[in-house]
Design an enzyme around this catalytic site. Structure first.
Site, PDB file in Angstrom:
ATOM      1  N   CYS A  26       0.835  -1.200   0.000  1.00 19.21           N
ATOM      2  CA  CYS A  26       0.000   0.000   0.000  1.00 19.21           C
ATOM      3  C   CYS A  26       0.867   1.246   0.000  1.00 19.21           C
ATOM      4  CB  CYS A  26      -0.894  -0.017   1.230  1.00 19.21           C
ATOM      5  SG  CYS A  26      -2.000   1.397   1.350  1.00 19.21           S
ATOM      6  N   HIS A 162     -10.574  -2.871   3.954  1.00 18.69           N
ATOM      7  CA  HIS A 162      -9.303  -2.206   4.276  1.00 18.69           C
ATOM      8  C   HIS A 162      -9.410  -0.696   4.086  1.00 18.69           C
ATOM      9  CE1 HIS A 162      -4.808  -1.833   4.276  1.00 18.69           C
ATOM     10  NE2 HIS A 162      -5.112  -0.769   3.523  1.00 18.69           N
ATOM     11  N   GLU A 163      -9.909  -0.261   2.923  1.00 18.79           N
ATOM     12  CA  GLU A 163      -9.962   1.165   2.635  1.00 18.79           C
ATOM     13  C   GLU A 163     -10.964   1.893   3.518  1.00 18.79           C
ATOM     14  OE1 GLU A 163      -7.706   2.429   0.983  1.00 18.79           O
ATOM     15  OE2 GLU A 163      -6.926   0.638   0.017  1.00 18.79           O
ATOM     16  N   HIS A 166      -9.325   2.932   6.636  1.00 17.94           N
ATOM     17  CA  HIS A 166      -8.621   4.217   6.512  1.00 17.94           C
ATOM     18  C   HIS A 166      -9.608   5.379   6.565  1.00 17.94           C
ATOM     19  CE1 HIS A 166      -4.730   2.567   5.851  1.00 17.94           C
ATOM     20  NE2 HIS A 166      -4.976   2.072   4.646  1.00 17.94           N
ATOM     21  N   HIS A 172      -2.176   1.717   9.221  1.00 20.89           N
ATOM     22  CA  HIS A 172      -1.826   0.330   8.928  1.00 20.89           C
ATOM     23  C   HIS A 172      -1.454  -0.454  10.183  1.00 20.89           C
ATOM     24  CE1 HIS A 172      -0.947   1.212   4.446  1.00 20.89           C
ATOM     25  NE2 HIS A 172      -2.124   0.631   4.589  1.00 20.89           N
TER      26      HIS A 172
END
Length: 507
Positions: A26, A162-163, A166, A172
């Site tokens: 990433c 995952h996104e 964020h 992370h």
């Protein structure tokens, strides 16, 4: 970097660390403010409310998943986080939303351009006061998949979870069990059964508090349970590959047909095709099945003789035997297939074709004869077919032809490629050249040593060392795809720069 990469923490730039710089990852930095080895709460990077709106602003223009499946995966990707926190997500349409989801391509206005299939596949922005806060971008050129094997694309649900982490303020994780690990981990299973790891659950609770009940009630969700988006059992319809021996050897084969479509290069052999991205690199080292991408072609189709994209309306024309098919994107238009005699061509079919945009002419080839077809008038020009060709030194037996993004025309015959510069049709210096090292990421050798080979397609011209061309490329959550090889790629140097800068800041 060693800690987040899961390798031994030595503090030295050793061989294992150098190898890690060549691993897809990433692009979001791993090192955020830490306290006792754990990420701490940053009040500037969390939502100040519990009810958060979301919407999908754009979809992929050429999707491997339909829009309803994409929407459902976004819904359940957010639901994973609301199941373990006091947050509630509600979808809105036609108005401003807190989390805005899109599928842009290439440069799209946020200083984090996408690079086609593979490499950087997604990124998201932390909450805050800035204009991009909460935005989540997925690469619109990626082959997105769902409930499919790992080699059939990039799992959209796994990347979305995952996104969204964020977009809610999480950085992370170095934990191998965390969905927030910076390296793409492949499919994570059924969205209806998936649960966050203890680490991720603890982390989201640290930001927003805990949720006593995991029930997603009608009142809290703002949507009736009976209206929850449904997920198809087998939605994957994009290009697929299987592990092991699969399809022709790209480095030892000729090609039946080739074309530039939407600026990308497609090469066909038998029932399979390879795709080179706008940057001229293979989207996958292994081929995909034609019938699983262009829906409407016969399932028993054994080869494509020729194809081209019409410049006037961007329709794609496929030729096989005495018939041709007309496609809009990857969907067959009504009334097809039809006879190739519509073009004034012989009923037996053609060997190759390409269209030349500056003149509006399309060239067809068959058994040493050339037809020049006027796309505007929809007829063959007077004086054709002709045995006289303007391309000197070109063999009369060609397999395929295409007009590249660089203003040149490429002819393929056997395993060799001829390049003619547009207008005067002058053969380029150094041609013909072997197609494998030129386009197909095949190794060139000289006295047993690896040598630099050009891997760009028609529009690229850079040389790199290739030592691992036989391996399937991996995909990462939102990082850059690094080349396998003995030398570090430009992306590796970029990662090393971040590593060194981080060490200076920490000191």
């Amino acid at each position: 970097m060693q800690r987040f990469g899961g390798i031994e923490v030595t503090g030295a730039l050793d061989e294992a660390t150098l190898n890690l710089t060549q691993t897809p990852r990433c692009s979001i930095p791993d090192v955020f403010p830490v306290q006792s080895g754990r990420r701490r709460r940053n009040p500037e990077n969390i939502w100040k409310k519990k009810h958060i709106s979301w919407k999908i602003q754009s979809y992929p223009s050429d999707p491997s998943l339909d829009r309803e499946t994409i929407r459902a995966l976004m819904f359940y990707g957010l639901k994973i986080w609301s199941d373990v926190s006091p947050l509630h997500f509600h979808e809105v349409v036609g108005e401003r939303a807190d989390i805005v989801i899109g599928f842009p391509t290439a440069q799209h206005g946020d200083s984090y351009p996408f690079d086609g299939t593979g490499g950087m596949v997604a990124h998201a922005f932390l909450p805050g006061e800035h204009k991009m806060a909460g935005s989540v971008h997925f690469d619109g050129e990626e082959t997105w998949s769902f409930r499919s094997p790992a080699d059939r694309g990039t799992d959209l649900f796994a990347v979305a979870v995952h996104e969204f982490g964020h977009a809610l303020g999480l950085s992370h994780s170095a934990s191998r069990n965390s969905i927030m690990r910076p390296y793409y981990q492949g499919p994570v299973g059924d969205p209806l059964q998936y649960q966050l790891s203890t680490y991720d659950r603890t982390d989201i609770e640290r930001l927003y508090g805990s949720r006593e009940s995991r029930n997603y009630t009608d009142l809290e969700s703002g949507i009736q349970t009976s209206q929850l988006p449904s997920l198809p059992e087998d939605p994957g319809r994009g290009p697929s590959v299987r592990p092991g021996n699969y399809g022709p050897d790209r480095c030892r084969t000729s090609f039946d047909a080739a074309a530039q479509i939407r600026g990308e290069t497609f090469l066909f052999k038998g029932r399979f095709f390879w795709r080179l991205t706008h940057s001229g690199h293979l989207a996958s080292l292994r081929p995909a099945r034609i019938s699983r991408f262009w829906w409407g072609l016969p399932g028993n189709l054994n080869r494509v003789d020729a194809l081209y994209e019409r410049t006037a309306d961007h329709r794609i024309v496929f030729f096989t035997g005495h018939q041709y098919w007309l496609f809009k994107d990857n969907r067959l238009q009504e009334g097809y297939p039809r006879s190739v005699t519509d073009f004034g061509l012989p009923a037996a079919g053609i060997d190759a074709a390409f269209t030349w945009a500056p003149s509006g002419k399309t060239y067809f080839f068959r058994d040493g004869l050339l037809w020049r077809y006027d796309e505007g008038e929809r007829r063959v020009d007077p004086g054709y077919p002709s045995a006289s060709w303007p391309w000197t030194e070109l063999p009369r037996k060609i397999d395929s032809a295409l007009a590249g993004n660089d203003g040149a025309v490429y002819f393929l015959s056997g395993q060799d490629c001829w390049r003619y510069e547009g207008g005067d049709w002058v053969l380029s210096a150094g041609y013909p050249r072997a197609l494998g090292p030129l386009w197909m990421d095949c190794k060139g050798t000289m006295e047993g040593e690896d040598v630099a080979v050009e891997t760009g397609g028609p529009e690229a011209g850079t040389s790199v060392r290739e030592d691992g061309a036989g391996e399937e490329r991996e995909r990462c959550v939102c990082g850059d795809e690094a080349r396998a090889g003995a030398e570090l790629s430009p992306y590796s140097n970029w990662i090393l720069t971040i590593l060194l800068a981080s060490l200076i800041l920490l000191e």
